[in-house]
Design a protein around this motif. Sequence first.
Motif, mmCIF file in Angstrom:
data_model
loop_
_atom_site.group_PDB
_atom_site.id
_atom_site.type_symbol
_atom_site.label_atom_id
_atom_site.label_comp_id
_atom_site.label_asym_id
_atom_site.label_seq_id
_atom_site.Cartn_x
_atom_site.Cartn_y
_atom_site.Cartn_z
ATOM 1 N N ALA A 44 0.814 -1.210 0.000
ATOM 2 C CA ALA A 44 0.000 0.000 0.000
ATOM 3 C C ALA A 44 0.851 1.264 0.000
ATOM 4 C CB ALA A 44 -0.932 0.003 1.215
ATOM 5 N N GLU A 45 2.028 1.215 0.641
ATOM 6 C CA GLU A 45 2.865 2.407 0.803
ATOM 7 C C GLU A 45 4.106 2.410 -0.080
ATOM 8 O OE1 GLU A 45 2.084 4.935 2.589
ATOM 9 O OE2 GLU A 45 0.366 4.141 3.698
ATOM 10 N N SER A 46 4.392 1.296 -0.727
ATOM 11 C CA SER A 46 5.644 1.188 -1.477
ATOM 12 C C SER A 46 5.376 0.706 -2.893
ATOM 13 C CB SER A 46 6.605 0.219 -0.775
ATOM 14 O OG SER A 46 7.705 -0.098 -1.595
ATOM 15 N N ASP A 47 5.755 1.517 -3.878
ATOM 16 C CA ASP A 47 5.618 1.096 -5.273
ATOM 17 C C ASP A 47 6.542 -0.074 -5.578
ATOM 18 O OD1 ASP A 47 3.645 2.856 -5.904
ATOM 19 O OD2 ASP A 47 4.935 4.292 -6.939
ATOM 20 N N VAL A 48 7.731 -0.075 -4.985
ATOM 21 C CA VAL A 48 8.679 -1.163 -5.230
ATOM 22 C C VAL A 48 8.100 -2.484 -4.735
ATOM 23 C CG1 VAL A 48 10.989 -2.066 -4.741
ATOM 24 C CG2 VAL A 48 10.659 0.388 -5.136
ATOM 25 N N ALA A 49 7.507 -2.458 -3.533
ATOM 26 C CA ALA A 49 6.884 -3.667 -2.997
ATOM 27 C C ALA A 49 5.710 -4.100 -3.868
ATOM 28 C CB ALA A 49 6.415 -3.425 -1.570
ATOM 29 N N TYR A 50 4.946 -3.134 -4.358
ATOM 30 C CA TYR A 50 3.801 -3.466 -5.203
ATOM 31 C C TYR A 50 4.261 -4.045 -6.539
ATOM 32 C CZ TYR A 50 -0.966 -3.071 -6.983
ATOM 33 O OH TYR A 50 -2.220 -3.358 -7.479
ATOM 34 N N GLU A 51 5.359 -3.517 -7.068
ATOM 35 C CA GLU A 51 5.921 -4.069 -8.301
ATOM 36 C C GLU A 51 6.355 -5.517 -8.103
ATOM 37 O OE1 GLU A 51 7.652 0.347 -9.505
ATOM 38 O OE2 GLU A 51 9.014 -1.257 -8.886
ATOM 39 N N ALA A 52 7.046 -5.774 -6.980
ATOM 40 C CA ALA A 52 7.472 -7.146 -6.689
ATOM 41 C C ALA A 52 6.261 -8.055 -6.502
ATOM 42 C CB ALA A 52 8.348 -7.166 -5.441
ATOM 43 N N TYR A 53 5.236 -7.531 -5.844
ATOM 44 C CA TYR A 53 4.032 -8.306 -5.593
ATOM 45 C C TYR A 53 3.337 -8.687 -6.898
ATOM 46 C CZ TYR A 53 -0.591 -9.426 -3.655
ATOM 47 O OH TYR A 53 -1.769 -10.056 -3.324
ATOM 48 N N LEU A 54 3.151 -7.713 -7.799
ATOM 49 C CA LEU A 54 2.507 -8.001 -9.079
ATOM 50 C C LEU A 54 3.330 -8.968 -9.912
ATOM 51 C CD1 LEU A 54 1.084 -4.525 -10.209
ATOM 52 C CD2 LEU A 54 -0.142 -6.443 -9.176
ATOM 53 N N PHE A 55 4.650 -8.808 -9.876
ATOM 54 C CA PHE A 55 5.527 -9.720 -10.616
ATOM 55 C C PHE A 55 5.340 -11.152 -10.135
ATOM 56 C CE2 PHE A 55 9.545 -11.983 -11.162
ATOM 57 C CZ PHE A 55 9.809 -11.768 -12.501
ATOM 58 N N ILE A 56 5.343 -11.339 -8.824
ATOM 59 C CA ILE A 56 5.209 -12.686 -8.259
ATOM 60 C C ILE A 56 3.816 -13.249 -8.525
ATOM 61 C CG2 ILE A 56 5.133 -13.990 -6.097
ATOM 62 C CD1 ILE A 56 7.336 -12.131 -5.051
#
Length: 374
Positions: A44-56
Motif C-alpha cells: 500500500a505504501e511502497s511502489d517497489v513492494a507493489y511491483e514485486a508483488y505483481l511480478f510474483i
Amino acid sequence: MVLMSPPVTGARHPQKRRVPLWDNARWLTIVLVVIGHAILKLIAESDVAYEAYLFIYSFHVPLFVAVSGYFARSGPPGTRQLHRLLTDLVFPYVVFETLWTLVHWLLGGEFRMDYSSASWTLWFLIALLVWRIMLPYLVLLRYPLLISIAISIGSGYVIAIDSTFTLSRTLGLLPFFVFGWHLRQWRLTSRWLTLDNGAVWRWRVGALTLFTALSGVIVLNIDALRGLRIRRFLLYNEAYPLFGYDQIWAGGIRLGLMLLAFALIMAFLMLVPRRRTWFTTLGTATMYVYLFHSVLLFPLRETGVLDGPQPAWVLPGMVVLSVLIAIVLSLPFVRKTFRPLVEPRARWLFRKHESTHTGTIVLPPMDPPPAEPS
C-alpha cells in the motif's frame, strides 16, 4: 512416465524414482508463495513492494496449481486415492481451520466455527480436493483445457460465485490445474531432460527475456496498474463487478492474464535446475511450509508492525525472512514433529476391508397378477 507425489505433500509416501527438476520446482514455488504473503502489508505504501508483488502474483499461484495438476491422476479413483483425498486434504483442512478459529478467538475475536470459509491460505486445500475430483470427468471431454478456460472466464461474471468453499478461486484457477495435467500428457519432462546444454540455455535466455520484459512493463506502468486494479484480477477470488468491472469485456482481461501466466509457467520451469541442488530434498516437504508459514507470518500481519511507510531495507529483509522460513519448515524435525497434524493416517476411520462392488440388482419375483374377473 515418472510417478511422483503431489506437490503439496510430505514424504510419507516414498517413491521409487524422483525427478530433481520437479522437487526443485516445488520448493522454489513455495518460496514464492511465502514471499508473496510476507510482502503483502508493504504494497500500500511502497511502489517497489507493489511491483514485486505483481511480478510474483502474475504467475506463482498459477504455477503452484499447475505443478499440482501435473501429478494429478485422471483415471477413476481407487480406494487408495480416495483415502489420500481424506488424509492429505480433508483432514488437514479441518484440523488447521479449527486451529485458526481458536487463534482468532483467543486474540479477542468472535468464536465462529465455519468450515465453509477458509482461513487465509487454507483455500488451496479445498480447491485441490475439488480439482482432483473434477479431473477424471473433465478429461473425458475432447477439449478439457478450453472448457476449463471458458468455466474460469464465465464464473467471473457471476456475483453469486463467491468465496464460500472457495468456489470462486476453484473455478477461476481450474485452467492451470488442467494445464499442468496436459504438460504431463505431452511428456515435456523427458524431452526437456534429454536436451543438450546448448539448447537448454537458448530456451533459458528466452525465458529470462520474458521475465525481464514483464518486470519492465510493471515498473514503467505501476501507477496505471494500481488504477486498473490488476491485483484483484490476479487473485481469482472475486467476480469482476465486485471491483468495478461490470463491462462485458472484463473476461478478456482475465483471459489475457491467463495466457500470460501459461507462458510464465513454462518460462519458470525452464529456469529451474534440472539436477539435484541443496534444496532438492526440501521440495518433498512443501505441505509443511504451506500450512505453517502463515502461522509465523501472522504476528507481522496482525500487530501492525508493517503498517505505514517502511525503511528501504524492510522489503529485502522480508524476502530473506521468507526464504529462511521456507528452509526451516522444510527440515526433517518439523516434519517429524507435526506429521500427525499435517499427514494424519486416521486408520481408525477406515474399513479394514474394501466394500464390495455394486453388482446387478436382482429383484424378488413379483406376485402373479390377479385373475381376470369372469
